[in-house]
Design an enzyme around this catalytic site. Structure first.
Site, PDB file in Angstrom:
ATOM      1  N   LYS A 180      22.313  38.208  21.120  1.00  0.00           N
ATOM      2  CA  LYS A 180      21.379  38.421  22.527  1.00  0.00           C
ATOM      3  C   LYS A 180      19.934  38.176  22.095  1.00  0.00           C
ATOM      4  CE  LYS A 180      19.597  42.302  24.332  1.00  0.00           C
ATOM      5  NZ  LYS A 180      19.428  43.536  25.490  1.00  0.00           N
TER       6      LYS A 180
ATOM      7  N   HIS B 292      24.721  43.345  29.812  1.00  0.00           N
ATOM      8  CA  HIS B 292      25.310  44.683  29.701  1.00  0.00           C
ATOM      9  C   HIS B 292      25.852  45.223  31.023  1.00  0.00           C
ATOM     10  CE1 HIS B 292      23.668  44.422  25.788  1.00  0.00           C
ATOM     11  NE2 HIS B 292      22.367  45.171  26.293  1.00  0.00           N
TER      12      HIS B 292
ATOM     13  N   LYS C 217      13.785  52.205  32.222  1.00  0.00           N
ATOM     14  CA  LYS C 217      13.092  52.759  31.127  1.00  0.00           C
ATOM     15  C   LYS C 217      12.173  54.172  31.651  1.00  0.00           C
ATOM     16  CE  LYS C 217      13.452  48.921  28.115  1.00  0.00           C
ATOM     17  NZ  LYS C 217      14.611  49.562  27.659  1.00  0.00           N
TER      18      LYS C 217
END
Ligand code: NAP
Length: 483
Positions: free
Chosen positions: A147, A239, A330
């Protein structure tokens, strides 16, 4: 109780980009651990390839340092010396003509041939062309690509076309390391090896699903890379889309690569286009300035999202009316990845005065502490009559299986062994990747065309307020972020 190790067939694997970060941190340590576990034959060959000029011994010394650092072994470990015997190196510039014949002479007839392209995607075409042109790759060879697989539909299609010029789809292994995680595979085991859940696994009985991938780290150190990507490209398109597919797909007729991937593809194709009100983007912000996304990203005006939350609808018979809420970000409060399936409340309560039964909830934790937790109602113990209380049936896989985390193969180890075995089940097929981009492209384009800025959220928080409102609007709430 860790599963039996079944050795793979003899193989030659060429790692293009063998001097790079991924090879050092994941590929070489992963191969080493599988060697120690007895899965790799002593005759296998691992050939490093990159532009750096060095000989076999130079590469062995480099690999020894990487393995010592990232697999946590001592340099005088006897296994390490044996493993280094398998290693060789050929200096090759992917864009040049030197080195290819030397590489060819190292490949043995009769062994499985795998080529791991741990290099920038812009080099895939050069390498594939030269492998074919020099007669190094043949119809039985496998090619592994990393990826990111494109940054939109057009670039993903271009990469697929470049690979398809020299390799058939059954030879191409597109890595999404999430699919190599133990618990992600367990999603399929839980759903399709038990009778318990599947009859309830539909819109009639499931109120909603939450998929969370939360990180505590920011983008410092890789800000220039991340800033061109953002949470949707970096996490959602690959994902989280894979997790969504495994939860939402129909049972495949067999645990077979194409049967599984056909079902995942149908889910992606059934995703409704996202409405603007169903997505929230955020950017982390630190009080006092220092440590905000905009410091880490270098571009003081960046509109790239470090957080995204979205309400996704799947238009098919099974899921019509059951929303899937996705969030990833994040610098959040906790590092956690989980899937929570909230069932509907019982249609009628017979327990008039003793509390209303709460909805059952099945939570599958991917990290940390992989396991499952099913919340059920029971009678509160004691003499005070029939009072209801919700309790968790909590199962940590490591505890239940007696597995020592150190013995569990890491996702990369498992996936590389699958490449050698020729099993593509845990790798994304070309049409699947393209379908995922086809769904995310309009979301990204709409944002790029808008003038809006991401919602700020405090570092260490649960994300932007707007994301809470996305849930409140539907009379629901996010699960608390807990490590
Ligand atoms: P990296 O540290 O920059 O390494 C790149 C490698 O490619 C080096 O070994 C470099 O070696 C080699 N290389 C560059 N140009 C070359 C050429 N013309 N011919 C032959 N070799 C060449 O990158 P990385 O982090 O290892 O990432 C590799 C790939 O994995 C990328 O596609 C990345 O997106 C993907 N990936 C990485 C990670 C990660 O954690 N690092 C995670 C997921 C995916 P020389 O300079 O010696 O040629």
């Amino acid at each position: 109780m860790v599963s039996r190790v079944i050795p793979v067939d003899d193989f030659d694997i060429v790692i293009f980009g063998a001097t790079g970060d991924l090879a050092h941190r994941k590929i070489l340590p992963g191969l080493f651990r599988r060697f120690v576990a007895g899965q790799i034959p002593a005759t296998a060959r691992i050939i490093g390839a990159a532009r750096t000029e060095q000989d076999d011994d130079g590469f062995r010394a480099e690999a020894a340092s990487a393995i010592a650092e990232f697999a946590g072994v001592k340099k005088n470990d006897p296994h390490l010396a044996q493993f280094l015997e398998l290693l060789g190196y050929t200096a090759i510039d992917a864009k040049g003509e030197g080195g290819w014949n030397a590489l060819k002479s190292r490949m043995r007839e009769g062994a499985v041939h795998a080529f791991y392209l741990s290099v920038a995607p812009s080099l895939f075409g050069d390498i594939a062309e030269r492998l074919a042109g020099h007669g190094i790759a043949d119809d039985n060879s496998r090619v592994v690509v990393e990826k990111p697989f494109g940054r939109d539909l057009a670039s993903a299609r271009a990469l697929n076309q470049v690979l398809a010029r020299h390799f058939d789809e059954h030879q191409v292994y597109r890595i999404d390391h999430y699919l190599g995680k133990e618990t992600v595979q367990n999603l399929m085991a839980v759903r399709f090896a038990n009778i318990l859940f599947e009859p309830l696994w539909n819109a009639q009985h499931v109120d909603h699903v939450q998929i969370t991938v939360a990180e505590t780290v920011g983008v410092a150190g890789r800000g220039s890379y991340y800033d061109k990507s953002g949470a949707i490209r970096d996490m959602v398109q690959n994902h989280m889309m894979q997790l969504l597919c495994l939860i939402a797909m129909e049972p495949p007729y067999h645990f077979d690569p194409d049967a599984v991937r056909d079902e995942k593809l149908k889910v992606i194709r059934a995703l409704e286009p996202l409405k603007p009100e169903d997505i929230v983007r955020g950017q982390y912000h630190a009080e006092g300035g220092d440590g905000s996304y905009l410091d880490d990203a270098e571009n003081p005006d960046s509109r790239t999202e470090s957080y995204v939350a979205m309400k996704v609808r799947i238009s098919n018979w099974r899921w019509q009316g059951t929303p899937f809420y996705l969030r990833t970000g994040k610098k959040l409060r906790a590092r956690t990845s989980e899937i929570a399936i909230t069932f509907k409340e019982p249609p009628h309560s017979i327990f008039d005065d003793s509390g209303v039964p709460k909805a059952n909830e099945l939570v599958i934790r991917l990290q940390p502490n992989e396991g499952m937790n099913l919340k059920v109602m029971i009678k509160e113990p004691g003499p005070g009559g029939m009072r209801l209380v919700q309790v968790p049936l909590d199962m940590s896989f490591a505890v239940a299986l007696g597995a020592d985390g150190a013995d569990m193969p890491d996702a990369y180890e498992r996936l590389i062994m699958d490449v050698i075995r020729g099993n593509q089940t845990l790798f994304m097929r070309g049409d699947e990747v393209e379908a995922a981009w086809a769904w995310t492209d309009p979301i990204i384009e709409a944002w790029e065309d808008s003038k809006r800025r991401p919602e700020p959220y405090d570092s260490g928080s649960s994300g932007p307020e707007e994301a809470l409102r996305l849930m409140h609007r539907d009379n629901r709430r996010w699960r608390e972020l807990r490590a």
